[in-house]
Design a protein around this motif. Structure first.
Motif, mmCIF file in Angstrom:
data_model
loop_
_atom_site.group_PDB
_atom_site.id
_atom_site.type_symbol
_atom_site.label_atom_id
_atom_site.label_comp_id
_atom_site.label_asym_id
_atom_site.label_seq_id
_atom_site.Cartn_x
_atom_site.Cartn_y
_atom_site.Cartn_z
ATOM 1 N N GLN A 17 49.700 91.498 80.791
ATOM 2 C CA GLN A 17 49.808 91.497 82.345
ATOM 3 C C GLN A 17 48.280 91.623 82.920
ATOM 4 O O GLN A 17 48.070 90.990 83.742
ATOM 5 C CB GLN A 17 50.826 92.781 82.678
ATOM 6 C CG GLN A 17 52.254 92.673 82.529
ATOM 7 C CD GLN A 17 52.782 93.898 82.884
ATOM 8 O OE1 GLN A 17 52.311 95.278 83.525
ATOM 9 N NE2 GLN A 17 54.214 94.066 82.514
ATOM 10 N N ASP A 18 47.516 92.357 82.419
ATOM 11 C CA ASP A 18 46.148 92.469 82.722
ATOM 12 C C ASP A 18 45.790 91.109 82.694
ATOM 13 O O ASP A 18 44.926 90.546 83.554
ATOM 14 C CB ASP A 18 45.120 93.397 81.826
ATOM 15 C CG ASP A 18 45.677 94.968 82.181
ATOM 16 O OD1 ASP A 18 46.186 95.075 83.049
ATOM 17 O OD2 ASP A 18 45.304 95.528 81.168
ATOM 18 N N ARG A 21 46.833 88.952 85.572
ATOM 19 C CA ARG A 21 46.421 89.455 86.843
ATOM 20 C C ARG A 21 44.721 88.841 87.150
ATOM 21 O O ARG A 21 44.418 88.274 88.295
ATOM 22 C CB ARG A 21 46.373 90.711 86.908
ATOM 23 C CG ARG A 21 47.628 91.511 87.326
ATOM 24 C CD ARG A 21 47.679 93.106 87.712
ATOM 25 N NE ARG A 21 49.310 93.290 87.990
ATOM 26 C CZ ARG A 21 50.030 93.734 86.864
ATOM 27 N NH1 ARG A 21 49.420 94.208 85.643
ATOM 28 N NH2 ARG A 21 51.384 94.287 87.214
#
Length: 104
Positions: A17-18, A21
């Motif tokens: 997810q990082d 993003r």
């Protein structure tokens, strides 16, 4: 201004997810971005119709990429440019991916 739809796997781990993003931040330098964390049962055609993106970016592992490509179908994918940000090691033949997979 180009509007990008970034489709990512809702079940992705925090590291993945990082990375998504960070990629969205880079894409946002070139236009507006709608990030959607999706589940397999989500109606992706309806999402594309609702958001009317100029381009679709699939940020996921190969299973999710396969799911999104099948869910959207050839008509949608042939009408809207799309790209892939592989975020997991491929489990299909490396020859299919060529140099797309960049390990983190």
């Amino acid at each position: 201004m180009t509007h990008f739809l970034v489709v990512a796997n809702a079940a992705a781990g925090s590291t993945e997810q990082d990375g998504v993003r960070r990629a969205v931040g880079i894409i946002a330098e070139s236009g507006t971005v709608s990030l959607r964390w999706t589940e397999p049962e989500d109606d992706l055609d309806a999402l594309v119709t609702e958001l009317a993106p100029d381009a679709i970016v699939i940020a996921a592992g190969d299973g999710s990429i396969h799911h999104v490509a099948n869910a959207l179908g050839t008509e949608t994918l042939s009408a809207i440019p799309f790209g892939i940000i592989p975020s997991a090691p491929p489990t299909i033949s490396p020859g299919v991916w060529g140099s797309l997979w960049i390990p983190s």
